[in-house]
Design a protein around this motif. Sequence first.
Motif, PDB file in Angstrom:
ATOM      1  N   THR A   1       0.829  -1.206   0.000  1.00  0.00           N
ATOM      2  CA  THR A   1       0.000   0.000   0.000  1.00  0.00           C
ATOM      3  C   THR A   1       0.860   1.251   0.000  1.00  0.00           C
ATOM      4  O   THR A   1       0.596   2.200  -0.757  1.00  0.00           O
ATOM      5  N   LEU A   2       1.887   1.276   0.789  1.00  0.00           N
ATOM      6  CA  LEU A   2       2.793   2.434   0.830  1.00  0.00           C
ATOM      7  C   LEU A   2       3.540   2.611  -0.483  1.00  0.00           C
ATOM      8  O   LEU A   2       3.759   3.741  -0.932  1.00  0.00           O
ATOM      9  N   ARG A   3       3.924   1.509  -1.113  1.00  0.00           N
ATOM     10  CA  ARG A   3       4.636   1.595  -2.389  1.00  0.00           C
ATOM     11  C   ARG A   3       3.731   2.243  -3.451  1.00  0.00           C
ATOM     12  O   ARG A   3       4.148   3.108  -4.208  1.00  0.00           O
ATOM     13  N   TYR A   4       2.465   1.841  -3.524  1.00  0.00           N
ATOM     14  CA  TYR A   4       1.536   2.434  -4.484  1.00  0.00           C
ATOM     15  C   TYR A   4       1.171   3.869  -4.119  1.00  0.00           C
ATOM     16  O   TYR A   4       0.922   4.697  -4.988  1.00  0.00           O
ATOM     17  N   TYR A   5       1.154   4.172  -2.856  1.00  0.00           N
ATOM     18  CA  TYR A   5       0.828   5.520  -2.419  1.00  0.00           C
ATOM     19  C   TYR A   5       1.879   6.527  -2.858  1.00  0.00           C
ATOM     20  O   TYR A   5       1.575   7.636  -3.276  1.00  0.00           O
ATOM     21  N   PHE A   6       3.136   6.137  -2.814  1.00  0.00           N
ATOM     22  CA  PHE A   6       4.224   7.051  -3.170  1.00  0.00           C
ATOM     23  C   PHE A   6       4.676   6.918  -4.626  1.00  0.00           C
ATOM     24  O   PHE A   6       5.557   7.632  -5.062  1.00  0.00           O
ATOM     25  N   SER A   7       4.097   6.007  -5.394  1.00  0.00           N
ATOM     26  CA  SER A   7       4.483   5.863  -6.802  1.00  0.00           C
ATOM     27  C   SER A   7       3.816   6.943  -7.644  1.00  0.00           C
ATOM     28  O   SER A   7       2.917   7.652  -7.203  1.00  0.00           O
ATOM     29  N   ARG A   8       4.241   7.041  -8.891  1.00  0.00           N
ATOM     30  CA  ARG A   8       3.700   8.039  -9.822  1.00  0.00           C
ATOM     31  C   ARG A   8       2.238   7.718 -10.136  1.00  0.00           C
ATOM     32  O   ARG A   8       1.888   6.570 -10.401  1.00  0.00           O
ATOM     33  N   LYS A   9       1.393   8.719 -10.145  1.00  0.00           N
ATOM     34  CA  LYS A   9      -0.041   8.534 -10.371  1.00  0.00           C
ATOM     35  C   LYS A   9      -0.333   8.397 -11.867  1.00  0.00           C
ATOM     36  O   LYS A   9       0.309   9.030 -12.698  1.00  0.00           O
TER      37      LYS A   9
END
Length: 139
Positions: free
Chosen positions: A4-12
């Motif tokens: 979840t944290l990895r997707y939260y901080f990845s490019r949108k």
Amino acid sequence: LLITLRYYFSRKATIPYPEKVKPPAERFRGLLRLYNDEAGEPLCIACKACQRICPTGCFDIEGRKAEGAKTMRPVRFDWKLDRCTFCGLCVEVCPTAAIRFSHEFELAAVARDRLLFHLPEMTIQGRDLQKRLCGGCRP
């Protein structure tokens, strides 16, 4: 939690529509359009092949041969967008490639009667098409 944290901080991947519009893929099946030849005459010869092959019966075509003309031309060409499944059978069966898919993808209409396209409306595109579908609901 780590995923979840990895997707939260990845490019949108979200695009701010309608300010920025991503063009559809080359093989995208948008609205059906009737195309004209160089002289401005419709390529359609009113053979009714698209009407016969359509599984939902969304075409109503009448053709007439003018005096002195070599080919028949459509007098009435009605396409019901609300019944179309965008299967592409009509495009494949057309002997003159008169009917093809466009890249129009904004198909929202305010009333069901706006989803019926007649012969003169089968060639409009872009902003004119949006005005036709929505009836002036957008600027």
